[in-house]
Design a protein around this motif. Structure first.
Motif, short mmCIF file in Angstrom:
data_model
loop_
_atom_site.label_atom_id
_atom_site.label_comp_id
_atom_site.label_asym_id
_atom_site.label_seq_id
_atom_site.Cartn_x
_atom_site.Cartn_y
_atom_site.Cartn_z
N UNK A 183 14.74 1.60 -0.47
CA UNK A 183 14.80 3.02 -0.52
C UNK A 183 14.52 3.19 -1.90
N UNK A 184 13.58 4.55 -2.75
CA UNK A 184 14.10 4.64 -3.75
C UNK A 184 13.22 5.37 -5.00
N UNK A 185 13.50 5.69 -6.17
CA UNK A 185 13.32 6.16 -6.47
C UNK A 185 12.04 6.40 -7.92
N UNK A 186 11.11 7.37 -7.92
CA UNK A 186 10.10 6.68 -9.34
C UNK A 186 10.10 7.48 -10.89
N UNK A 187 10.91 6.93 -11.28
CA UNK A 187 10.46 8.17 -12.60
C UNK A 187 8.93 8.03 -13.28
N UNK A 188 9.27 9.00 -13.49
CA UNK A 188 8.03 9.90 -14.20
C UNK A 188 7.98 9.89 -16.01
N UNK A 189 6.65 9.48 -16.17
CA UNK A 189 6.74 10.32 -18.40
C UNK A 189 6.82 11.85 -17.84
N UNK A 190 6.66 12.48 -19.60
CA UNK A 190 6.33 13.68 -19.32
C UNK A 190 4.72 14.45 -18.79
N UNK A 191 3.80 13.29 -18.89
CA UNK A 191 2.23 13.49 -17.95
C UNK A 191 2.49 13.06 -16.77
N UNK A 192 3.10 12.82 -16.13
CA UNK A 192 3.36 12.94 -14.68
C UNK A 192 3.03 10.85 -14.27
N UNK A 193 2.25 10.04 -15.49
CA UNK A 193 2.72 9.05 -14.97
C UNK A 193 3.43 8.00 -14.69
N UNK A 194 4.14 7.30 -13.78
CA UNK A 194 5.13 6.23 -13.48
C UNK A 194 5.16 5.23 -14.42
N UNK A 195 6.81 5.28 -14.73
CA UNK A 195 7.14 4.71 -15.78
C UNK A 195 8.32 3.25 -15.07
N UNK A 238 0.74 -0.91 0.20
CA UNK A 238 -0.11 0.15 -0.45
C UNK A 238 0.46 1.48 -0.03
N UNK A 239 1.96 1.65 0.55
CA UNK A 239 3.12 2.37 0.90
C UNK A 239 2.99 2.56 -0.42
N UNK A 240 4.44 1.60 -1.10
CA UNK A 240 4.54 2.51 -2.42
C UNK A 240 3.13 2.34 -3.78
N UNK A 241 2.50 1.73 -2.91
CA UNK A 241 1.20 2.19 -4.50
C UNK A 241 1.27 3.24 -4.41
N UNK A 242 0.76 3.83 -3.03
CA UNK A 242 0.51 5.50 -2.81
C UNK A 242 1.62 6.06 -3.06
N UNK A 243 2.66 6.15 -3.11
CA UNK A 243 3.60 7.24 -3.71
C UNK A 243 3.48 7.18 -4.81
N UNK A 244 3.71 5.86 -5.71
CA UNK A 244 2.87 5.53 -6.83
C UNK A 244 1.52 6.64 -7.58
N UNK A 245 0.49 6.14 -7.04
CA UNK A 245 -0.42 6.86 -7.34
C UNK A 245 -0.82 8.72 -7.05
N UNK A 246 0.13 8.80 -5.82
CA UNK A 246 -0.26 10.48 -5.90
C UNK A 246 0.83 10.80 -6.04
N UNK A 247 1.56 10.51 -7.10
CA UNK A 247 2.59 11.37 -7.62
C UNK A 247 4.61 11.41 -7.46
N UNK A 248 4.35 11.16 -6.04
CA UNK A 248 5.42 11.07 -5.71
C UNK A 248 6.19 11.00 -6.73
N UNK A 249 7.94 10.65 -5.78
CA UNK A 249 9.08 10.37 -6.58
C UNK A 249 10.28 9.48 -5.22
N UNK A 250 9.49 10.23 -4.48
CA UNK A 250 10.60 9.07 -3.17
C UNK A 250 9.67 7.77 -2.67
#
Length: 176
Positions: free
Chosen positions: A154-166, A122-134
């Protein structure tokens, strides 16, 4: 030839005598009897492509060195395909052989301690779903021998140009 290259769409602006790479292709032109009467050739400047390939190789090599320099388990999750790739530390830290790992995120989920799984996922998907990057969390992770390692991840979430996690790249430090 130089004038033709500059006049052609996408023509090279490099002058004669400058370094670069070209790809050449040619074919004979035959008459009705099969006799060669001419040749047709195409020359394409592939210098920029070669530079890009060299840059990718250099970056890949750098990342391999970084992965070897740390004892952390590095995992790279492609969020479009759910594919998961681990560095070699997954073998030394958790005892899981690379060839035995199912290369999708479900394998990671399945190895989280049952009491930690819901919270961590739930924690990792919360970051993915709500625009977080860390993202970071602590949890227990199943080793190949059946014991659990205490992990700080710990990690980093990369996002595309519209903000979707990739992509998510994580670094897990496990206590011995």
């Amino acid at each position: 030839i130089e004038k033709m290259a500059k006049a052609a769409p996408g023509g090279s602006e490099r002058g004669f005598g400058s370094d670069g790479f070209i790809r050449m292709s040619s074919a004979p032109v035959l008459d009705a009897t099969g006799k060669v009467i001419a040749a047709v050739g195409i020359v394409v400047d592939i210098t920029e492509q070669r530079k890009a390939e060299r840059a990718v190789r250099t970056t890949d090599e750098r990342l391999r060195f970084v992965a070897k320099a740390t004892t952390d388990v590095i995992w790279d999750w492609d969020l479009k395909t759910n594919a998961l790739v681990w560095n070699d530390a997954v073998e030394t830290v958790f005892g899981h052989r690379q060839h035995q790992i199912y290369p999708e995120i479900e394998w990671w989920y399945d190895h989280l301690h049952p009491e930690d799984r819901e919270r961590v996922v739930a924690g990792i998907h919360g970051v993915l779903d709500h625009g977080g990057s860390n993202w970071s969390d602590q949890y227990r992770y199943l080793r190949s021998d059946g014991s659990y390692a205490n992990v700080i991840d710990r990690g980093y979430i990369a996002r595309d140009n519209i903000g979707a996690p990739t992509r998510a790249v994580m670094s897990a430090d496990a206590a011995p």
